[in-house]
Design an enzyme around this catalytic site. Sequence first.
Site, short mmCIF file in Angstrom:
data_model
loop_
_atom_site.label_atom_id
_atom_site.label_comp_id
_atom_site.label_asym_id
_atom_site.label_seq_id
_atom_site.Cartn_x
_atom_site.Cartn_y
_atom_site.Cartn_z
N TYR A 166 -24.25 46.00 17.94
CA TYR A 166 -24.79 46.55 16.69
C TYR A 166 -25.72 47.71 16.98
O TYR A 166 -26.45 47.69 17.99
CB TYR A 166 -25.58 45.50 15.92
CG TYR A 166 -24.75 44.45 15.23
CD1 TYR A 166 -24.36 44.60 13.90
CD2 TYR A 166 -24.36 43.30 15.90
CE1 TYR A 166 -23.61 43.64 13.26
CE2 TYR A 166 -23.61 42.32 15.27
CZ TYR A 166 -23.24 42.50 13.95
OH TYR A 166 -22.50 41.53 13.32
N TYR B 239 -18.97 39.10 20.18
CA TYR B 239 -20.17 39.28 21.01
C TYR B 239 -20.85 37.94 21.28
O TYR B 239 -20.68 36.98 20.53
CB TYR B 239 -21.14 40.27 20.36
CG TYR B 239 -21.60 39.91 18.96
CD1 TYR B 239 -22.59 38.95 18.77
CD2 TYR B 239 -21.09 40.56 17.84
CE1 TYR B 239 -23.03 38.65 17.49
CE2 TYR B 239 -21.52 40.24 16.58
CZ TYR B 239 -22.51 39.28 16.40
OH TYR B 239 -22.93 38.98 15.14
N HIS C 297 -19.68 42.01 8.04
CA HIS C 297 -20.57 41.44 7.00
C HIS C 297 -20.30 42.14 5.67
O HIS C 297 -20.19 43.37 5.63
CB HIS C 297 -22.03 41.67 7.38
CG HIS C 297 -22.46 40.95 8.63
ND1 HIS C 297 -23.02 39.71 8.63
CD2 HIS C 297 -22.40 41.32 9.94
CE1 HIS C 297 -23.29 39.32 9.86
NE2 HIS C 297 -22.93 40.29 10.69
N ARG D 179 -19.59 34.96 19.02
CA ARG D 179 -19.19 35.11 17.62
C ARG D 179 -17.80 35.73 17.56
O ARG D 179 -17.55 36.75 18.21
CB ARG D 179 -20.14 36.07 16.87
CG ARG D 179 -21.57 35.62 16.60
CD ARG D 179 -21.76 34.41 15.72
NE ARG D 179 -20.77 34.13 14.68
CZ ARG D 179 -20.74 34.66 13.46
NH1 ARG D 179 -21.64 35.55 13.10
NH2 ARG D 179 -19.82 34.32 12.58
N HIS E 39 -16.24 40.04 13.25
CA HIS E 39 -16.41 39.89 11.81
C HIS E 39 -17.06 41.13 11.22
O HIS E 39 -17.72 41.89 11.93
CB HIS E 39 -17.26 38.66 11.48
CG HIS E 39 -18.63 38.72 12.09
ND1 HIS E 39 -18.90 38.30 13.37
CD2 HIS E 39 -19.81 39.18 11.61
CE1 HIS E 39 -20.17 38.49 13.65
NE2 HIS E 39 -20.76 39.04 12.61
#
Lengths: 266, 201
Positions: free
Chosen positions: A129, A168, A183, A178, A181
């Site tokens: 991110y 990640y 959000h 995870r 995905h």
Amino acid sequence: MRTQEVPVSSEPPAETQSDIDAEIEALRKAAAARGLSHPDRDYPPYRSSILRHPRAAPVEITDPEAAELSGPVFGAGDVTALDADLTRRHRGEPLGERITVSGRVLDRAGRPIRGQLVEIWQANASGRYAHQRDQHPAPLDPNFTGVGRCLTDDHGRYQFTTIKPGPYPWRNHLNAWRPAHIHFSLFGAAFTQRLITQMYFPGDPLFGYDPILQSVTDEAARARLVAGYEHGRSVPEYSMAYTWDIVLDGPRATLFERPEAEEERR
Amino acid sequence: MTMLPATPSQTIGPFYGYALPFARGGDMASDAHPEAVTVHGYVLDGEGAPIPDALLEFWQPAPDGSLTGAPGSLRTDPTTGVLLGRDHTGFTGFGRVPTDADGHYALRTLTPPAVGKSAPYLSVCLFARGLLHHLYTRVYFPEHEAAQAADPLLAALPPRRRATLVARGQGPRSYRFDVRIQGGDGDGADAETVFLAFPLG
């Protein structure tokens, strides 16, 4: 390191994936008959939920004049057309698989949510991110921030162009990963219809290991968080297409009888 | 009528900070407005520790009592795509503010008028890492004691629970409102903020 309360120098988490798997399985069996759409806020396999869920049951509001039965509105000035293309926000092209994600936002009666704000954010193709607190040692991409927004059209449709995010690691337990995905943040006609959720990609091998996805204990409900791949919508030699429809809670039975509901049925 | 099943909620996670907050998101009213009030406080977990990665959203009627809202909370510059935030030429009814590293938030707004049988309140929707499904609560104001005695929500709550929904006056035009997501054991249970559910579908 993924969470603030775990310092960089800390020992790795003590629990293993099989510890978490056993907890997930026990809670799935316990919840099997309930068929709930939403996760229980108290879901210990997701460790961060332990101190962040209320113990008391919520108090039910039945006031037909409650302010929460209306909600925020957004307009043409709140977004620009470019906000829906996450691949064109920088001088160069981001790395990764270029994709489109599109679908409709509906209420439970199947009516489109029109002209409402849809916001997304995601990791880059490497699973990182663009956030200072994300210290996963995967490269940042100078050509990708990972933020998009748009308004739904008159049919409740939205569409984004982006790149497929990577999976990640995080610190829930040892060797926690995870699944990839995106959000999503959504508004309905009422504040009570507010939803923040995550869209997953079909066939991800990490689904079964992830306590956040598995917090949705009903199998059919979990499947509603997974996008479909739609080959016919892929743009030849440019982008692959995923589609995902979103259904917001509500409306209440009384709201359902409003004139615009009649109009929609004709 | 068959109802479609809802899309499940998932946590906001820790990394929404570069995506959801926007300029003046917490300034529903301008600092310069003579009637602007500040509502601020901490979001706390089950051990009373501040939560640095929560996001609060606020919704309320305009000063004339209307609940229609108005666009213009985000305002994006069409030339650069930069989020400019509201310009305070109108009242949008919507506020959004993340907690800071100390778990603190601050909102500037106008005290809402009463709607229906209720005393005036701000509607709050709370998101946080660790919270799998958002929570609703309300901020009531200490000046409206008489109206609160007749408020259908507050009147039905025991006094200690009711107190979690009423902000404390803290100097001129300033109120303190903490959100405690989880109460402690025994007497500490009453410290947990009252959260709300709405019958849907």
